[in-house]
Design a protein around this motif. Structure first.
Motif: not given
Length: 104
Positions: A30-33, A35, A79, A81
């Motif tokens: 999984p990836h984080a959003p 910035r 995004r 994610d």
């Protein structure tokens, strides 16, 4: 423009959704959003040109009435994610282009 107008129903409305690039290595999630928008987008499938394509499309859409532009680029480019992470058996790879946007 002429072709688009010719194919629009008399009481129809054109809704154009902007193109959104995939993210490199989406299958490794999984990836984080993010910035901020990545400075360099992958060259896969000309993803790095999608913002330019969207700019051209927005100029076309503003000359058509009734019409609206749905800016998904700004939302989904941040995004990684949100990718479906679906394995495409025929290509033996993951689908890093389609999204399932989080939220209500």
């Amino acid at each position: 423009l002429k072709s688009i107008r010719m194919h629009m129903p008399p009481k129809g409305m054109l809704l154009y959704a902007t193109l959104t690039p995939g993210h490199a290595d989406c299958q490794k999630g999984p990836h984080a959003p993010l910035r901020r928008v990545p400075a360099v987008l992958p060259n896969d499938f000309k993803w790095h040109q999608f913002q330019q394509y969207n700019s051209i499309a927005s100029k076309v859409v503003e000359h058509l009435a009734p019409s609206a532009l749905l800016d998904l680029y700004s939302l989904l480019v941040l995004r990684p994610d949100a990718h479906t992470q679906k394995f495409v058996k025929e290509k033996q790879t993951f689908d890093c282009l389609h999204f399932c946007a989080p939220g209500p």
